[in-house]
Design a protein around this motif. Structure first.
Motif, PDB file in Angstrom:
ATOM      1  N   ILE A   1       0.858  -1.204   0.000  1.00  0.00           N
ATOM      2  CA  ILE A   1       0.000   0.000   0.000  1.00  0.00           C
ATOM      3  C   ILE A   1       0.892   1.251   0.000  1.00  0.00           C
ATOM      4  O   ILE A   1       0.659   2.206  -0.744  1.00  0.00           O
ATOM      5  N   ILE A   2       1.954   1.211   0.849  1.00  0.00           N
ATOM      6  CA  ILE A   2       2.838   2.386   0.908  1.00  0.00           C
ATOM      7  C   ILE A   2       3.535   2.601  -0.449  1.00  0.00           C
ATOM      8  O   ILE A   2       3.591   3.716  -0.957  1.00  0.00           O
ATOM      9  N   VAL A   3       3.997   1.493  -1.043  1.00  0.00           N
ATOM     10  CA  VAL A   3       4.642   1.620  -2.362  1.00  0.00           C
ATOM     11  C   VAL A   3       3.639   2.187  -3.373  1.00  0.00           C
ATOM     12  O   VAL A   3       3.967   3.061  -4.178  1.00  0.00           O
ATOM     13  N   GLY A   4       2.405   1.708  -3.293  1.00  0.00           N
ATOM     14  CA  GLY A   4       1.354   2.203  -4.203  1.00  0.00           C
ATOM     15  C   GLY A   4       1.109   3.697  -4.015  1.00  0.00           C
ATOM     16  O   GLY A   4       0.797   4.406  -4.961  1.00  0.00           O
ATOM     17  N   LEU A   5       1.252   4.177  -2.773  1.00  0.00           N
ATOM     18  CA  LEU A   5       1.041   5.614  -2.523  1.00  0.00           C
ATOM     19  C   LEU A   5       2.239   6.453  -2.960  1.00  0.00           C
ATOM     20  O   LEU A   5       2.079   7.528  -3.543  1.00  0.00           O
ATOM     21  N   VAL A   6       3.454   5.929  -2.680  1.00  0.00           N
ATOM     22  CA  VAL A   6       4.660   6.703  -3.016  1.00  0.00           C
ATOM     23  C   VAL A   6       4.908   6.687  -4.525  1.00  0.00           C
ATOM     24  O   VAL A   6       5.303   7.687  -5.112  1.00  0.00           O
ATOM     25  N   LEU A   7       4.669   5.532  -5.157  1.00  0.00           N
ATOM     26  CA  LEU A   7       4.884   5.409  -6.611  1.00  0.00           C
ATOM     27  C   LEU A   7       3.554   5.039  -7.280  1.00  0.00           C
ATOM     28  O   LEU A   7       3.370   3.924  -7.755  1.00  0.00           O
ATOM     29  N   PRO A   8       2.603   5.978  -7.309  1.00  0.00           N
ATOM     30  CA  PRO A   8       1.229   5.607  -7.692  1.00  0.00           C
ATOM     31  C   PRO A   8       1.078   5.117  -9.127  1.00  0.00           C
ATOM     32  O   PRO A   8       0.162   4.368  -9.418  1.00  0.00           O
ATOM     33  N   ASP A   9       1.984   5.542 -10.031  1.00  0.00           N
ATOM     34  CA  ASP A   9       1.790   5.101 -11.418  1.00  0.00           C
ATOM     35  C   ASP A   9       2.799   4.031 -11.803  1.00  0.00           C
ATOM     36  O   ASP A   9       3.168   3.909 -12.966  1.00  0.00           O
ATOM     37  N   LEU A  10       3.224   3.221 -10.813  1.00  0.00           N
ATOM     38  CA  LEU A  10       4.194   2.166 -11.116  1.00  0.00           C
ATOM     39  C   LEU A  10       3.682   0.821 -10.589  1.00  0.00           C
ATOM     40  O   LEU A  10       4.151   0.324  -9.568  1.00  0.00           O
ATOM     41  N   PRO A  11       2.714   0.210 -11.286  1.00  0.00           N
ATOM     42  CA  PRO A  11       2.158  -1.053 -10.786  1.00  0.00           C
ATOM     43  C   PRO A  11       3.219  -2.138 -10.670  1.00  0.00           C
ATOM     44  O   PRO A  11       3.120  -3.020  -9.801  1.00  0.00           O
ATOM     45  N   GLY A  12       4.276  -2.057 -11.492  1.00  0.00           N
ATOM     46  CA  GLY A  12       5.357  -3.054 -11.434  1.00  0.00           C
ATOM     47  C   GLY A  12       6.023  -3.045 -10.061  1.00  0.00           C
ATOM     48  O   GLY A  12       6.387  -4.104  -9.534  1.00  0.00           O
ATOM     49  N   ALA A  13       6.167  -1.850  -9.471  1.00  0.00           N
ATOM     50  CA  ALA A  13       6.804  -1.743  -8.155  1.00  0.00           C
ATOM     51  C   ALA A  13       5.926  -2.407  -7.093  1.00  0.00           C
ATOM     52  O   ALA A  13       6.415  -3.064  -6.173  1.00  0.00           O
ATOM     53  N   VAL A  14       4.599  -2.269  -7.242  1.00  0.00           N
ATOM     54  CA  VAL A  14       3.671  -2.890  -6.274  1.00  0.00           C
ATOM     55  C   VAL A  14       3.800  -4.412  -6.352  1.00  0.00           C
ATOM     56  O   VAL A  14       3.852  -5.107  -5.324  1.00  0.00           O
ATOM     57  N   VAL A  15       3.888  -4.935  -7.586  1.00  0.00           N
ATOM     58  CA  VAL A  15       3.999  -6.389  -7.755  1.00  0.00           C
ATOM     59  C   VAL A  15       5.312  -6.886  -7.149  1.00  0.00           C
ATOM     60  O   VAL A  15       5.340  -7.882  -6.406  1.00  0.00           O
ATOM     61  N   GLY A  16       6.424  -6.155  -7.470  1.00  0.00           N
ATOM     62  CA  GLY A  16       7.733  -6.543  -6.926  1.00  0.00           C
ATOM     63  C   GLY A  16       7.698  -6.560  -5.412  1.00  0.00           C
ATOM     64  O   GLY A  16       8.151  -7.512  -4.772  1.00  0.00           O
ATOM     65  N   CYS A  17       7.113  -5.518  -4.840  1.00  0.00           N
ATOM     66  CA  CYS A  17       7.011  -5.407  -3.386  1.00  0.00           C
ATOM     67  C   CYS A  17       6.158  -6.562  -2.824  1.00  0.00           C
ATOM     68  O   CYS A  17       6.507  -7.188  -1.832  1.00  0.00           O
TER      69      CYS A  17
END
Ligand code: ADP
Length: 461
Positions: free
Chosen positions: A125-141
């Motif tokens: 959730i935090i990654v999604g908030l900090v990098l909102p337009d990077l779904p790849g980062a959410v998946v990696g996290c």
């Protein structure tokens, strides 16, 4: 080499769009850098919580925190030089590394019982908030969360079901955040995408078609409204013209001076010109709206052309154009007399206008299948470059100051010729006059058959 204005415009448009993109990207990356610095500061500020969790100071968690904050600062520096694609990879790597370091912190501060452990699910959730337009980062996290959490639970000898429940929770949270992030990215891209060159061109075509339709509608309404008062005006003018010579001869007190007679003649001429223009406008609206109806009947084309030529005798004298008429006798055909009259009138009218001061030759000949009408003048002629476009609406090639006109006559003529199943051709060169030839089928079979089949199908329906 010829330049291509369309291509130049497109490349200017693209470079403007690129500049706009760069400035939007610049603002976004500055905001991102500020958020990342804030994260690094928070990571260091929360170092005392490790002491609280462990009940004593330990270098391990502190070193992990420094490493984490350091990796964030290195990332910020790397992002400054990175291209958009590279920047995305760096940020995804940072989010995976951050999750792994958070997992290490949790492990070092008590593992499954560390107060940090259960917050690990909040990382996507935090990654999604900090990098909102990077779904790849959410998946990696999300993946890193699953692995770290499972490893910590495994190290704490938790049951298989507990680990599985953990993995399921991580999958659900990650999927939700991924969906939100992917939607946000899609919307953002749609908003920032410069309009496609084809879309722009299509929008322009639509706009100009709508403008042309609006103009045609206006012309139709205006012509219709003008027709009625002008018809009555013409009737009055004709009445005056008819009575003038008799009255002046009969009664000297009714004498109208020659200057006044000239004025009346000028008014009559202008009124007829206006009437011709309005007729053209009405024809345009009929032709563009597909409302042209033909009254087909057997007629003598030679007789009709002779009649039109007679009508033009005063105009030909005024234009100093001797008219020569060569007719096959008789030339019968199944045609619309009114429309044919209009075709001949337009062509002779143009010949007198653009060929003033030189003879105009008109010929009608016929064979078994077709009737050929030729109107030839020896006037200004038409250059090859203009010979096609003058048959289009509002297209003119002659000097506007010297020759008045609306550019409708030839378009109407060619449309009428087409409606009668024929074709019109032009032979001309500048200064050598122009010769227009209209070839019409004696019996426009296609038209008649089309009508008959229309009537048959209407009957069947
Ligand atoms: P208008 O005469 O009102 O301009 P037309 O549609 O009849 O409209 O003709 C279109 C153009 O074609 C004219 O403006 C003129 O440039 C050219 N044209 C037509 N007929 C002739 C001709 N006989 N000789 C030279 N040019 C002609």
């Amino acid at each position: 080499m010829g330049s291509q204005p369309g291509a130049v415009r497109t490349s200017q448009h693209e470079s403007r769009a690129r500049r706009a993109d760069r400035s939007v990207d610049g603002t976004a990356s500055k905001a991102r850098a500020r958020i990342l610095i804030a994260c690094a500061i928070l990571i260091l500020m929360f170092a005392p919580s490790d002491v609280h969790a462990l009940g004593r100071f330990s270098w391990g968690p502190l070193l992990v925190r420094f490493e984490w904050a350091g990796s964030i600062m290195v990332t910020i520096l790397a992002l400054r030089r990175a291209e958009p694609h590279g920047a995305r990879i760096i940020l995804i790597a940072l989010s995976v590394l951050s999750t792994a370091l958070y997992g290490a912190l949790a492990f070092l501060t008590g593992g499954a019982v560390s107060p940090m452990f259960h917050w690990i699910l909040a990382l996507p959730i935090i990654v999604g908030l900090v990098l909102p337009d990077l779904p790849g980062a959410v998946v990696g996290c999300g993946f890193a969360v699953m692995l770290c959490g499972s490893a910590i639970l495994g190290a704490a000898n938790e049951s298989f079901w507990t680990v599985l429940r953990w993995v399921m929770q991580a999958v659900v949270v990650t999927s939700l955040v991924f969906y939100a992030s992917a939607t946000y990215r899609r919307l953002r891209m749609r908003e920032s995408r410069p309009p496609d060159a084809h879309e722009v061109a299509a929008a322009r075509v639509r706009a100009s078609e709508a403008a042309v339709a609006a103009r045609d509608e206006f012309l139709a309404v205006a012509a219709h409204e003008l027709r009625t008062p002008l018809t009555s005006m013409l009737l009055h003018i004709e009445a005056i013209e008819r009575t003038l010579p008799a009255e002046t001869a009969a009664d000297e007190t009714m004498h109208v001076p020659p200057t006044e007679q000239k004025r009346i003649a000028a008014v009559a001429r202008q009124a007829r010109r206006l009437s011709g223009l309005i007729d053209s406008m009405l024809d345009v609206s009929k032709l563009t709206g597909g409302h042209l109806s033909l009254e087909l009947a057997e007629i003598d084309v030679a007789a009709l052309v002779r009649e039109v030529v007679q009508r033009f005798t005063p105009d030909a004298a005024a234009a100093a154009c001797p008219l020569t008429l060569r007719l096959d006798q008789p030339v019968k055909g199944v045609l619309d007399a009114t429309r044919l009259d209009q075709i001949v009138t337009n062509l002779i009218g143009n010949a007198l206008k653009y060929g003033a001061g030189a003879p105009v030759e008109i010929a009608v000949e016929g064979d078994e299948t077709v009737i050929r009408l030729t109107v030839r003048d020896h006037g200004i002629g038409i250059s090859p470059a203009d010979q096609q476009r003058i048959f289009r609406r509002f297209e003119r090639a002659a000097d506007e100051r010297q020759y008045s006109g609306a550019g409708l006559g030839l378009w109407i003529t060619s449309e009428l010729v087409k409606a009668l199943g024929g074709r019109i051709t032009l032979h001309s060169s500048p200064g050598a006059g122009a010769s227009f030839t209209v070839v019409l089928p004696r019996r426009p079979t296609t038209l008649i058959e089309r009508r008959r089949s229309g009537a048959r199908s209407a009957g069947h329906g």
